[in-house]
Design an enzyme around this catalytic site. Sequence first.
Site, short mmCIF file in Angstrom:
data_model
loop_
_atom_site.label_atom_id
_atom_site.label_comp_id
_atom_site.label_asym_id
_atom_site.label_seq_id
_atom_site.Cartn_x
_atom_site.Cartn_y
_atom_site.Cartn_z
N ASP A 1 9.11 3.19 0.24
CA ASP A 1 8.08 3.84 0.91
C ASP A 1 8.32 3.38 2.29
O ASP A 1 7.87 2.32 2.70
CB ASP A 1 6.63 3.06 0.25
CG ASP A 1 5.76 3.77 1.30
OD1 ASP A 1 5.64 4.45 2.13
OD2 ASP A 1 4.52 3.44 0.64
N LYS B 1 3.49 9.34 8.78
CA LYS B 1 2.95 8.65 10.33
C LYS B 1 4.09 9.30 11.22
O LYS B 1 3.81 10.41 11.74
CB LYS B 1 3.18 7.14 10.10
CG LYS B 1 2.19 6.71 8.97
CD LYS B 1 2.07 5.35 9.03
CE LYS B 1 0.43 5.09 8.30
NZ LYS B 1 0.63 4.25 7.03
N TYR C 1 0.79 -1.17 0.17
CA TYR C 1 -0.02 0.07 0.06
C TYR C 1 0.99 1.21 0.04
O TYR C 1 1.75 1.20 0.90
CB TYR C 1 -0.86 0.08 1.23
CG TYR C 1 -1.79 1.08 1.29
CD1 TYR C 1 -2.88 1.33 0.39
CD2 TYR C 1 -1.68 2.16 2.32
CE1 TYR C 1 -3.68 2.35 0.31
CE2 TYR C 1 -2.60 3.28 2.13
CZ TYR C 1 -3.66 3.47 1.49
OH TYR C 1 -4.56 4.50 1.71
C1 LIG Z 1 -0.22 4.32 5.79
C2 LIG Z 1 0.56 4.38 4.39
C3 LIG Z 1 0.64 5.30 3.37
C4 LIG Z 1 -0.56 6.38 3.25
O1 LIG Z 1 -0.05 7.26 4.32
P1 LIG Z 1 -1.47 8.15 4.44
O2 LIG Z 1 -0.71 9.37 5.39
O3 LIG Z 1 -2.30 7.63 5.20
O4 LIG Z 1 -1.80 8.92 3.11
C5 LIG Z 1 1.43 5.09 2.32
N1 LIG Z 1 2.30 3.90 2.16
C6 LIG Z 1 2.59 3.20 3.53
C7 LIG Z 1 3.43 1.97 3.54
C8 LIG Z 1 1.58 3.51 4.64
O5 LIG Z 1 1.61 2.49 5.63
#
Ligand SMILES: *Cc1c(COP(=O)(O)O)cnc(C)c1O
Length: 428
Positions: free
Chosen positions: A239, A267, A144
């Site tokens: 990511d 985060k 994701y």
């Molecule tokens: C949570 C998450 C996202 C998206 O971040 P948001 O602040 O919710 O838009 C992207 N990549 C990873 C790996 C994530 O865990």
Amino acid sequence: MQYQRSSTLFKAAQEVIPGGVNSPVRAFKSVGGTPIFVDSAKGAYLFDVDGNRLIDYISSWGPMILGHVYQPVIDALTQRAKKGTSFGMPTALETEIARLTIEMIPNMDKVRFVNSGTEACMSAVRLARGYTDREKIIKFAGCYHGHADAFLIQAGSGAVTFGAPNSPGVTQGTAKDTLLAYYNDLESVRTVFEQYPEEVAAIIIEPVAGNMGCIPPQEGFLEGLRALCDQYGALLIFDEVMTGFRLAPGGAQQRLNIKADIATYGKVIGGGLPVGAFAASNEIMNHLAPEGPVYQAGTLSGNPLAMAAGLAMLTALKEDEEMYTRLDQKTERLHKGMEERISTTSLPYQINRFGSMISLHFTNTPVVDFASAAAGDNELFKAYFHGMLSEGIYLPPSAYESYFLNDALTNEDIDFTLDGFDRVIKSL
Ligand SMILES: *Cc1c(COP(=O)(O)O)cnc(C)c1O
């Protein structure tokens, strides 16, 4: 436990908010039941609107790595708020947190702040495309990267070819530029590169996957991606929205000793406020507006409150690197305790862990990618989730999410969790 007030609030929310929530996983769709409305939190505990206390194993999906209402962040926020909350002009705070970020993460010269992990990943891909003058990206089934169109693509019928959009509203045009490969399967990536040797701008990957449970990269997998990117002139985007500042001060790049070309954050970096960021070398970042032609902007990007919270958080993490060892030990204690207890039952299970990320899957087959994660028994998971909830333990309400531990958890909290765990698994 009683959840009357949560129930009432959920009904009211559903009348004016789609599904009653502002982010789908909160709605408990995959586990059933009523989402719990939070009143407040402190340290490792959540207090809901019905007066229940829950031990928190999601830590706001990561940001609350030092526990809730962490005083230095609260102090930074309250002080900063008195000076104004948004200007649309630069502040010194932005340079301060940028400097600290670059100091903490390896291999990067410059960083741009945005408002979410989604924005960070979306901007990183645009930058990679602008820099390489290529259009396609490779992503992995089950990873994701936020809700931007290019990322809402999953495995279709198995062929590693054009991705099929899995959300209505994502166009075929977008989907054809997102090529799919499989996590921990280097051959699947090689196949894509052989098909499109000069069209791939970048690979984007969660270096330790956290959105199909916790799935660590197998020996040589990330190294292999690095080599393929170099061979084919593509960029490697890590990511690190989940792993950044969680697996180590310098995230997965530091912990696994692999160099990414662009890294994205979210985060933890915002200390609980909406912040994302992406970082790269000078050479790549100089392509970004206003220095270069790749456009990216944001009215609230670098917002002073968000930067103040993030700066307080990163400062705390930098000053207490022992925290990472402690957090790993706590997660290991949980892991061992769960393993000891569940291994005496006849339940199918796999426990995956990396650092302070851990997940339990109800399957006998090792969970190494999306398909093996999806093989888990969701009925067992639902019963397990609700059982743990009634023991006062809040786990991610989805079998596809990792737990994120926080440093406010004590060994006593973990032992309390394991006592509950013991009763719950015996009842399954
Ligand atoms: C949570 C998450 C996202 C998206 O971040 P948001 O602040 O919710 O838009 C992207 N990549 C990873 C790996 C994530 O865990």
